[in-house]
Design a protein around this motif. Structure first.
Motif, PDB file in Angstrom:
ATOM      1  N   HIS A  89      95.910  55.823 -11.024  1.00  0.00           N
ATOM      2  CA  HIS A  89      97.060  57.509 -10.970  1.00  0.00           C
ATOM      3  C   HIS A  89      98.159  56.712 -11.686  1.00  0.00           C
ATOM      4  O   HIS A  89      98.377  57.440 -12.326  1.00  0.00           O
ATOM      5  N   PHE A 136      99.542  58.537 -15.006  1.00  0.00           N
ATOM      6  CA  PHE A 136     100.334  58.960 -15.376  1.00  0.00           C
ATOM      7  C   PHE A 136     101.474  58.863 -16.262  1.00  0.00           C
ATOM      8  O   PHE A 136     101.890  59.009 -17.280  1.00  0.00           O
ATOM      9  N   PHE A 187      99.145  59.911 -19.544  1.00  0.00           N
ATOM     10  CA  PHE A 187      98.894  60.990 -19.569  1.00  0.00           C
ATOM     11  C   PHE A 187      99.291  62.306 -19.088  1.00  0.00           C
ATOM     12  O   PHE A 187      99.334  63.668 -19.253  1.00  0.00           O
ATOM     13  N   GLU A 188     100.589  62.135 -18.074  1.00  0.00           N
ATOM     14  CA  GLU A 188     101.268  63.033 -17.416  1.00  0.00           C
ATOM     15  C   GLU A 188     102.795  62.606 -18.431  1.00  0.00           C
ATOM     16  O   GLU A 188     103.819  63.197 -18.059  1.00  0.00           O
ATOM     17  N   LEU A 189     103.473  61.243 -17.995  1.00  0.00           N
ATOM     18  CA  LEU A 189     104.420  61.273 -18.569  1.00  0.00           C
ATOM     19  C   LEU A 189     104.794  61.362 -19.772  1.00  0.00           C
ATOM     20  O   LEU A 189     104.386  60.648 -20.918  1.00  0.00           O
ATOM     21  N   SER A 190     105.905  62.403 -20.371  1.00  0.00           N
ATOM     22  CA  SER A 190     105.636  62.820 -21.505  1.00  0.00           C
ATOM     23  C   SER A 190     106.076  62.144 -22.822  1.00  0.00           C
ATOM     24  O   SER A 190     106.566  61.753 -24.029  1.00  0.00           O
ATOM     25  N   ALA A 191     107.481  61.065 -22.252  1.00  0.00           N
ATOM     26  CA  ALA A 191     108.149  59.688 -22.291  1.00  0.00           C
ATOM     27  C   ALA A 191     107.457  58.795 -22.704  1.00  0.00           C
ATOM     28  O   ALA A 191     107.892  58.473 -24.180  1.00  0.00           O
ATOM     29  N   LEU A 195     106.757  58.855 -27.381  1.00  0.00           N
ATOM     30  CA  LEU A 195     106.943  58.928 -28.469  1.00  0.00           C
ATOM     31  C   LEU A 195     108.163  57.821 -27.548  1.00  0.00           C
ATOM     32  O   LEU A 195     108.728  57.385 -29.559  1.00  0.00           O
ATOM     33  N   LYS A 233     114.521  57.332 -27.858  1.00  0.00           N
ATOM     34  CA  LYS A 233     114.262  56.539 -26.701  1.00  0.00           C
ATOM     35  C   LYS A 233     113.359  55.758 -27.082  1.00  0.00           C
ATOM     36  O   LYS A 233     112.294  55.743 -27.913  1.00  0.00           O
ATOM     37  N   ASP A 264     116.027  53.854 -17.580  1.00  0.00           N
ATOM     38  CA  ASP A 264     115.590  55.142 -16.750  1.00  0.00           C
ATOM     39  C   ASP A 264     115.130  55.737 -15.699  1.00  0.00           C
ATOM     40  O   ASP A 264     115.931  56.125 -14.402  1.00  0.00           O
ATOM     41  N   LEU A 265     113.440  55.106 -15.971  1.00  0.00           N
ATOM     42  CA  LEU A 265     112.836  54.906 -14.460  1.00  0.00           C
ATOM     43  C   LEU A 265     112.946  54.226 -13.267  1.00  0.00           C
ATOM     44  O   LEU A 265     112.926  55.448 -11.883  1.00  0.00           O
ATOM     45  N   ASP A 316     111.125  55.534  -9.390  1.00  0.00           N
ATOM     46  CA  ASP A 316     109.513  55.347 -10.067  1.00  0.00           C
ATOM     47  C   ASP A 316     108.843  53.993 -10.593  1.00  0.00           C
ATOM     48  O   ASP A 316     109.151  53.664 -11.294  1.00  0.00           O
ATOM     49  N   LEU A 317     108.736  53.344  -9.738  1.00  0.00           N
ATOM     50  CA  LEU A 317     108.361  51.794  -9.656  1.00  0.00           C
ATOM     51  C   LEU A 317     107.217  52.002 -10.589  1.00  0.00           C
ATOM     52  O   LEU A 317     107.189  50.570 -10.816  1.00  0.00           O
TER      53      LEU A 317
END
Lengths: 573, 355
Positions: A352, A356, A359-363, A366, A522, A530-531, A536-537
């Protein structure tokens, strides 16, 4: 050159010598690159909000304990780090360079690995390993000893913890300097000592150590400098422990409401101290030339360690556990574990985190794009500039070449965070509003990369005798043509190596980027930072592993291409 | 106000109605904008823009889920989430706007006082989705259409039940000063998080700054985000969470992690989390479509079901497991006070906690 001119006057008027133009162009660009941000920094340090001259910023700095304490902390931090680095790196450098310890090449390779690991990533990995309660090492310790649930072996969120982590990623600087110095120490001097009856230890004490000492001192200074100017690791480890260092304080002065005057004032001592330390390093290393007097040297003789050699290898292995094996393992573990602080097992194995991040983390997309664009652009432009400047200075092509060389090396004295502050102050106002674009980051990365790129290219140029170019010029080529057709092919591998190292240095840069990024610009290092702030390790681990893979590939490529050149100093990161 | 018979929304009204009233008690009011429906024309225009940049302080996983669900509902419009603490988001937007960088479309902040500042600067667009006007009590959106309450956050204590039993756990702010909790607590930072900015303001008002001075002697682990404290708790890094996103503790508890929530006796700090559309949004149509969807039934149901937060949407269905706002004592919110004191709070906090 005058011979050329008198032999072929027609050619000279026909083929205009562009070197002067190029020199002035580059000098101007370098000046702009360095002098502009530094001037704004000094200006801001000495004015109040209305723009009138004042010393108030420095008075505030000296009187406010929340601003004064970080100075003291940073000094102790840098000093301790420097000591530890020397204590560890000097014996290691000696073992690798002068003994018959097995796996010497592998040890060197692993030191390179810790060299190119972004320190902030190492700090996060050490959070996973040695957070007092959830850290993997502490868990193992409790499991093995059956100690209480609040028994703690390591606490990374502490001053010693921070010193340890910074030392992990700083000792390679000392190692490289010491190992290189020992590599170059001529064997004859030691042979002479032996012939005259000196035993192994007498030779070591009277010959080898004194010859390596300047390198060690220089290494100590570089380590001091690194520890002093590092931003990521203290931000990650010191803040949870409840203290600031200089760099984190400067950064926090930019939080709302921003206090650029104070940030500028706090940056200046850091800048001045850096310049002083580098002067000291230069003086120490400058004296080293006596060591290599006397024609062709034979390779130094290796000291036979006997059975001790396995002990020596064990020592190197234990040292390398800390910057490389353990952190990489922890990141890999967290990438595939449902809970970052638990060992991967059948029950908590997951893809996952990887899903994540991609496919999910939109940053992600970029940031990856920005990082690679900046990495490639910085490496390409930086290498070209370095090539041109190195040519002009090594060939002493024009008057004023020394100033150019100085300008190219000057950024070595600018810590990343200080440059970030300077660039922020310079380019958020007309006439150059670059904040919010990738350009400002490009400027920052170029400036930071310039000294290392220049040093590398300069030594490459020195290795090529000018007579090859002279021959070309005598036959009628202009300087630029000689450069293109004679020198360039000879320099190819060095150019590629330089490109790779600038690229690697750029994609891991955090301290300048943290001051200059916007949401559109970024980069991966800032995203990881940031994470970390939001805890969000798992996502960090995945991004970190990607970074390490990319970095390792590039470094491996560069190492394959480089034929026996000296080691490179990645600096200012 | 804390009567247990009140429904969730009644209490929401009680705690935030005043807030919005005072926030927008400006001498000259702008004309209220008409409620706007999601028209095919808006959807078309939004698709043409193709993306929406969403700055938010909500937990990353939740924010990305909102984005992905929106993308599934309106294919072709990409939501880029820019997540950080509310105070960081505020700094970022300030820096970007002062350098003429207009990157942000929609913001969800967890510090309502930011809306006051942005409105004063004239940066906000007036936009009232029909969905909001129909389904929200007037207390939860600004009549002039500058902001809509997306969610309401509370900042309770959390405990890791492996490390401390519920019976032994601290029940009040006063209990946290017990020496036995020294070195066992984790806390988020008001210069990063909007939730914590508000909770710091409220606790300092109720208990005085002396309270924090005593708390600081307890060797508190200081992290940044209100979404990090629950994570440190779930990892088992610390036994007690002093403040942070209660909803994450509840979520973790529901998936079987050894954590639980405690609502402190003196009252639980509360932070209303509004969203705004920026006037100079680079993608104005996608911004409005996303804003409307997020405050509509779909977005709000995700808020309740997935993120376990409090919604003001009348049609949204509650999911049992989260204690209703009327069932425990809340502290009173005061965004005007926060706007006035924010700098002082950061300064005092830095003095007391050293970071």
């Amino acid at each position: 050159m005058t011979v050329t001119a008198s032999d072929q006057p027609v050619r000279i008027t026909h083929g205009f010598d562009f070197t002067k133009l190029v020199l002035y162009g580059f000098a101007l660009a370098l000046c702009l690159l360095i002098v502009l941000p530094m001037s704004w920094l000094v200006y801001y340090g000495f004015v109040d909000k209305s723009g009138a001259f004042t010393l108030q910023n420095f008075i505030t700095l000296a009187n406010d304990p929340t601003l004064r304490e970080p100075f003291v902390t940073t000094f102790i931090l840098a000093f301790s780090t420097s000591l530890i680095c020397c204590a560890v790196a000097a014996p290691m450098g000696w073992l690798v360079a002068r003994t018959d310890m097995p796996f010497r090449r592998t040890v060197r390779l692993m030191v390179t690995a810790s060299f190119v690991t972004p320190p902030f990533l190492g700090a996060i990995a050490w959070e996973l390993l040695a957070a007092p309660n959830s850290g993997l090492l502490n868990k193992v310790y409790r499991m093995m000893t059956g100690a209480e649930s609040d028994a703690v072996l390591f606490n990374i969120y502490s001053f010693p913890g921070l010193i340890f982590v910074i030392a992990c990623y700083t000792f390679p600087y000392v190692f490289v300097l010491v190992a290189n110095a020992l590599d170059r120490t001529p064997g004859e001097l030691e042979d002479a000592s032996s012939i005259l009856g000196g035993g192994t230890w007498v030779t070591a004490r009277r010959i080898t150590i004194p010859l390596a000492l300047p390198a060690l001192l220089a290494g100590a200074l570089v380590a001091f400098l690194q520890a002093m100017t590092l931003f990521g690791s203290p931000a990650i480890l010191a803040l949870p422990a409840g203290f600031h260092t200089m760099t984190t304080k400067i950064w926090s002065l930019f939080q709302y409401p921003p206090k650029p005057e104070l940030a500028a004032a706090a940056s200046l001592p850091l800048l001045i101290l850096t310049i002083m330390l580098l002067r000291a390093e230069h003086m120490i290393l400058g004296r080293r030339s006596y060591a290599v007097l006397g024609g062709k040297n034979s390779a130094p003789r290796l000291i036979v360690l006997g059975r001790l050699r396995w002990l020596a290898l064990a020592f190197c292995f234990i040292v390398l556990l800390n910057p490389v094996f353990l952190p990489y393992g922890a990141l890999l573990n967290a990438s595939f574990s449902k809970v970052a602080s638990q060992f991967v097992s059948f029950s908590n194995f997951t893809f996952h985190n990887i899903y994540f991040v991609f496919f999910e983390l939109s940053a992600t997309r970029l940031a990856l794009y920005n990082t690679f664009v900046l990495g490639i652009a910085t490496a390409t432009i930086g290498t070209i500039v370095a090539v041109v400047i190195s040519y002009l200075t090594t060939r002493e092509a024009v008057t004023g070449h020394k100033a150019l060389g100085f300008l190219a090396t000057a950024p070595v004295a600018i810590p990343g965070i200080v440059l970030g502050v300077g660039l922020f102050l310079s380019y958020t106002r007309p006439p150059f509003v670059l904040y919010g674009t990738l350009w400002i980051l490009l400027l920052a990365f170029l400036t930071l990369a310039m000294p290392a790129a220049y040093q590398q290219m300069q030594s490459a140029f020195k290795a090529i005798h000018p007579e090859l170019e002279d021959a070309s010029r005598i036959l009628g080529a202009t300087r630029l043509r000689a450069l293109r057709e004679i020198t360039a092919p000879l320099l190819r591998t060095s150019v590629i190596a330089t490109w790779c190292f600038v690229f690697v240095g750029t994609i891991r840069e955090l301290s300048a980027a943290i001051m200059l990024f916007t949401s559109e610009t970024k980069v991966i290092s800032v995203l990881i930072f940031d994470l970390n702030e939001s805890g969000d390790l798992a996502a960090i681990s995945v991004l970190g592993i990607i970074m390490l893979i990319v970095t390792s590939c590039i470094v491996a490529l560069a190492n394959r291409l480089r034929s026996g050149g000296g080691n490179v100093r990645l600096r200012d990161n | 106000m804390q009567s247990t018979t009140l429904s969730r929304r009644d209490v929401l009204k009680g705690s935030t109605a005043l807030a919005i009233g005072t926030v927008f008690a400006e001498p000259v009011k702008a004309a209220p904008p008409p409620a706007e429906a999601v028209t095919p024309a808006l959807v078309e225009a939004a698709k043409k823009e193709g993306k929406c940049v969403f700055y938010t302080a909500m937990d990353l996983q939740f924010a990305e889920k909102l984005g992905k669900d929106f993308e599934a509902r309106y294919p072709g419009i990409n939501v880029r989430v820019e997540r950080s603490g509310a105070e960081r988001v505020f700094t970022r937007i300030g820096q970007e706007y002062s350098s003429n960088v207009r990157a942000v479309d929609v913001v969800n902040t967890s510090d309502q006082s930011h809306c006051i500042a942005w409105k004063k600067s004239g940066w906000l667009a007036q936009y009232l989705p029909e969905e909001v006007v129909k389904n929200y009590d007037a207390a939860y959106f600004d009549a002039e259409g500058f902001e809509v309450v997306t969610r309401v956050l509370v900042s309770p204590f959390g405990i890791n039940t492996d490390l401390v039993k519920m019976a032994d756990a601290p029940k009040s702010f006063a209990d946290l000063l017990d020496p036995k909790w020294a070195g066992k607590m984790v806390k988020a930072h008001p210069a990063y998080s909007g939730t914590i900015m508000n909770s710091t303001f409220q606790v300092a008002r109720e208990l005085g700054w002396e309270y924090f001075e005593k708390l600081a002697k307890q060797r508190v682990m200081q992290v940044q985000s209100a979404t990090d404290t629950p994570k440190k708790l779930a990892l088992g890094e610390r036994a007690i969470m002093i403040d942070g996103a209660g909803y994450l503790v509840i979520r973790d508890k529901e998936v079987g992690k050894p954590v639980d929530v405690i609502y402190p006796a003196e009252g639980t700090p509360i932070a209303t989390s509004p969203s705004v559309v920026f006037k100079a949004a680079p993608n104005p149509n996608a911004a409005r479509l996303f804003f409307s969807w997020m405050h509509g039934r779909e977005g709000q149901q995700i808020l309740i079901d997935y993120a376990r937060q409090y919604s003001a949407h009348k049609q949204a269905v509650e999911k049992p497991g989260v204690k209703k706002l009327g069932e425990f004592k809340l502290m009173k919110e005061d965004p005007e006070g926060v706007e006035r004191d924010a700098e002082l709070i950061k300064q005092k906090y830095a003095q007391i906690f050293k970071v």
